[in-house]
Design a protein around this motif. Sequence first.
Motif, PDB file in Angstrom:
ATOM      1  N   LEU A  82       1.558  56.598 -38.210  1.00 30.95           N
ATOM      2  CA  LEU A  82       0.554  57.161 -39.116  1.00 30.95           C
ATOM      3  C   LEU A  82       0.293  56.215 -40.293  1.00 30.95           C
ATOM      4  N   ILE A  83       1.360  55.577 -40.758  1.00 25.73           N
ATOM      5  CA  ILE A  83       1.187  54.641 -41.872  1.00 25.73           C
ATOM      6  C   ILE A  83       0.335  53.456 -41.427  1.00 25.73           C
ATOM      7  N   LYS A 103      -7.262  52.032 -41.480  1.00 28.70           N
ATOM      8  CA  LYS A 103      -8.476  52.755 -41.890  1.00 28.70           C
ATOM      9  C   LYS A 103      -8.961  52.307 -43.254  1.00 28.70           C
ATOM     10  N   THR A 104      -8.030  51.863 -44.084  1.00 23.38           N
ATOM     11  CA  THR A 104      -8.412  51.562 -45.461  1.00 23.38           C
ATOM     12  C   THR A 104      -8.379  50.062 -45.738  1.00 23.38           C
ATOM     13  N   ARG A 154      -5.369  53.674 -51.354  1.00 28.61           N
ATOM     14  CA  ARG A 154      -6.172  54.627 -50.586  1.00 28.61           C
ATOM     15  C   ARG A 154      -5.415  55.146 -49.368  1.00 28.61           C
ATOM     16  N   ALA A 155      -4.631  54.266 -48.742  1.00 20.98           N
ATOM     17  CA  ALA A 155      -3.843  54.697 -47.586  1.00 20.98           C
ATOM     18  C   ALA A 155      -2.869  55.789 -48.021  1.00 20.98           C
ATOM     19  N   LEU A 193      -4.575  59.050 -48.299  1.00 14.73           N
ATOM     20  CA  LEU A 193      -4.853  59.695 -47.008  1.00 14.73           C
ATOM     21  C   LEU A 193      -3.626  60.419 -46.477  1.00 14.73           C
ATOM     22  N   LEU A 194      -2.464  59.921 -46.828  1.00 19.66           N
ATOM     23  CA  LEU A 194      -1.232  60.499 -46.295  1.00 19.66           C
ATOM     24  C   LEU A 194      -0.613  61.497 -47.271  1.00 19.66           C
ATOM     25  N   GLY A 195      -1.263  61.709 -48.386  1.00 22.98           N
ATOM     26  CA  GLY A 195      -0.710  62.628 -49.382  1.00 22.98           C
ATOM     27  C   GLY A 195       0.569  62.094 -50.014  1.00 22.98           C
ATOM     28  N   LEU A 196       0.657  60.763 -50.130  1.00 24.55           N
ATOM     29  CA  LEU A 196       1.844  60.159 -50.746  1.00 24.55           C
ATOM     30  C   LEU A 196       1.435  59.449 -52.026  1.00 24.55           C
TER      31      LEU A 196
END
Length: 458
Positions: free
Chosen positions: A422-423, A429-430, A436-437, A440-443
Amino acid sequence: MAKEKILIVDDEYLIRWSLAENLKEDGFRCVTAETGEEALEKFRAESPDLVLLDIKLPGIDGIEVLERIKEVDPEVPVMMITATSQVDVAVQAMKLGAYDYINKPFDLAEIRIKARHALENTKLKEEVEFLRKRQVERYGFDKIIGDCPQMQEVIAMARRIALSASTTVLLQGDSGTGKDLLAQAIHYESNRKDRPFMPINCTALPEELLESELFGHEKGAFTDAKKTKKGLFELADGGTLFLDEIGDMKPGLQSKLLRFLEDRTFKRVGGKEDIEVDVRIIAATNRDLETAIEERSFREDLYYRLSVIPITLPPLRQRAEDILPLARYFLDGFNREFSAAFTGISVAAQQLLLKYDWPGNIRELRNVIERAVILSPENEVGLDSLPWKIKGEQKRPPRAGEPGVVVLPESGLDIDDVEKELIVQALEKTDQNQTRAARLLGLTRDALRYRMKKYDLL
Ligand SMILES: Nc1ncnc2c1ncn2[C@@H]1O[C@H](COP(=O)(O)OP(=O)(O)OP(=O)(O)O)[C@@H](O)[C@H]1O
Ligand SMILES: [Mg+2]
């Protein structure tokens, strides 16, 4: 980089020549003039970056040339060349705005150094000027979107505060409602704008550190105080101190702040002397201070001092008419930032944005739009690019094989592999943008970097 141009004005050929030769060696372009008249003509025609100007000239003299140059462009530094007997005139020239003066007979090395300093100094001034202008453009009231009556009232009040010299302001409102933005606008639209805007978060530091950050300390005030240090109150002199999350300030510091608000003076930590500064205080909090007062964690007298003018920013759900204008405003911004070409927001997506209750307020809306710009395959923000929480009851159980949905296989899996995958995807994607990544992962970015290290992705 363009070479800087120096205009050399002297009636003696040999001086003009030797100055020009030397300064050319240092990489400057040189133009020369023999008389005051010629100097003014060349000043207009050549727009030099620096003028070396002899005081004693035939025809109109150096002082008058200086005055006329200042009328044409007061920003260009002018260095006077004087005979040692002309001290009075040199002083007069300085009063008229000359940058510096050099005595004849002069040392060429000295002139070369002074010329470089003068040019560097002017360049720095121009940079500061440019940045200041940009700050005002970036943070003015124009950048605050809010057509609803509550916001119109808030903005009108803030404009009046900006015009007042040093009125204290208390900004209240839930997280993400725009307190920072409003504080900056008040500062950058006030006549304090050329002085610093100093924000400090009262929760970010332990009490003692915050105290010395705010008030500074004397040498030896505590073990690590090796030198006297100015605090933000002193550094912000003439400007604005923005005390964010004031509701979390400890009572000891609250009393010191109260004292400052009462007589505009304070002492450094370990200091005896009262220091007086001219600072506007803007305080902000998303806590309910009246409750904090009841709970005795916030001083009532400080509350009254701070709330000379209280402003409460309404939560986004109470200003539905601002949701779509804000969404479009952010979309425009991200189009520019990411060189994207989003044309708008689909009608269905608009309806969802209007229905959602926005607990994270404007910050949340901004994040939703940013996420959509990153994720959306089309040039329109549609339903697909909105997060599930906004789609609310439309949420349905994920189906296997659907992109973006993880289904546990019968055989089980290694959760580390999934996390790593996922990372990697978020980074792809970014374009490898970690901030920004992470979003997207809520981190947080730090948490993302920690995991990237763990999986050898750094
Ligand atoms: N009226 C507005 N117009 C345009 N942008 C806004 C507006 N209000 C807030 N924003 C933007 O929303 C984000 C959050 O605003 P801000 O940081 O000012 O909120 P805050 O009230 O200080 O939040 P917190 O209590 O969490 O510190 C920022 O990116 C800000 O630029
Ligand atoms: Mg804030």
